[in-house]
Design a protein around this motif. Structure first.
Motif: not given
Length: 222
Positions: A103, A131-132, A152
Motif C-alpha cells: 500500500a 489499502q491492502s 500494507p
C-alpha cells in the motif's frame, strides 16, 4: 476224530480270514489316507490371495498436476488460464497488465521495479488511497495497469485472503470496463512467498465464470 479235525480246520480258516481282513482293512485305511492327502494337496482349504493382474483394457493410474487440472477445467469454458515462457512486458497491447504491490507503493524489489520504471505515476497511485485487499489502476492507451495491493507495506508479506480480495476488486473494474485479456507474472510468488498452485487456484475461483483470457508469463527479464 473227524470232528476234532473239522474243528481244527474251522479255527485255522477263521484265523486266516481274520488275518486277511485285517491286512485288507489296513490296506484300505492306508489307501484312504493317501487319497485324502492327495485330495488335500489338489484342493487345499487354505485361502490363497493372488496378485491382481492388469487387463489390456485397463487404463494406467496416473496423477494429474495442478496445471493439467486448470487446463481441463477451462477447456470447455470462456475462461482461459494459459502459462507461457516469455517477457511480460512484450505482451500484446490488447492485454492489460497486473502485479502485486504494498500500500506504500515503494516498488523497490522484484518485478515491481520494472513497473515503476515503465509506468511511473507513483503519486497518482498513492492518491487513490487503496489499502491492502484493494486495487489501484493506471491507464496506458487502451490497456489498464492493475496494482494489486496485497499488503500494507512493501517489506511485508501478502496472504491468500488479501490476494483474493485484491483479485475480486480487479475483477469488478474489469467487468465495468469490459477487459477480456490480461497478462500477469506469477503474482504473489517469488519474493512474496506464496505458492503458485494455490495462487492459480484462486485465479480460477475468482475469474472462472468470466469471459476472460489470463496469460501468465513465467520469465521476466531483470
Amino acid at each position: 476224530m473227524f470232528e476234532r479235525c473239522h474243528l481244527a480246520l474251522l479255527n485255522k480258516y477263521s484265523i486266516v480270514c481274520k488275518t486277511f481282513n485285517k491286512r485288507q482293512l489296513s490296506a484300505v485305511t492306508h489307501l484312504s489316507a493317501n487319497s485324502a492327502t492327495s485330495i488335500k494337496r489338489q484342493h487345499p482349504q487354505k485361502l490363497q490371495i493372488l496378485p491382481q493382474t492388469a487387463t489390456t483394457n485397463q487404463a494406467p493410474f496416473h496423477t494429474t498436476n495442478a496445471q493439467q487440472l486448470r487446463q481441463n477445467m477451462s477447456a470447455d469454458s470462456k475462461f482461459k488460464l494459459i502459462e507461457v515462457e516469455g517477457d511480460l512486458f512484450g505482451a500484446p497491447e490488447t492485454h492489460s497488465l497486473a502485479h502485486c504491490v504494498g500500500a506504500d507503493f515503494a516498488m523497490g524489489a522484484g518485478i515491481a521495479v520494472k513497473f515503476k520504471q515503465i509506468y511511473g505515476q507513483v503519486d497518482k497511485l498513492l492518491a487513490q488511497g487503496v489499502q491492502s485487499g484493494g486495487v489501484a489502476v493506471l491507464q496506458d492507451k487502451e490497456r489498464y495497469i492493475y496494482y494489486l495491493v496485497t499488503k500494507p507495506q512493501s517489506w511485508g508479506s501478502p496472504t491468500y485472503d488479501s490476494l483474493r480480495a485484491s483479485l475480486v476488486a480487479m475483477r469488478e473494474h474489469m467487468r465495468k470496463n469490459k477487459v477480456q485479456k490480461l497478462a500477469i507474472p506469477r503474482i504473489g510468488c517469488g519474493i512474496d512467498g506464496l505458492e503458485w498452485d494455490k495462487v492459480s487456484a484462486e485465479l480460477c475461483k475468482v475469474f472462472g465464470d468470466e469471459e476472460l483470457e489470463i496469460v501468465v508469463y513465467n520469465f521476466v527479464p531483470k
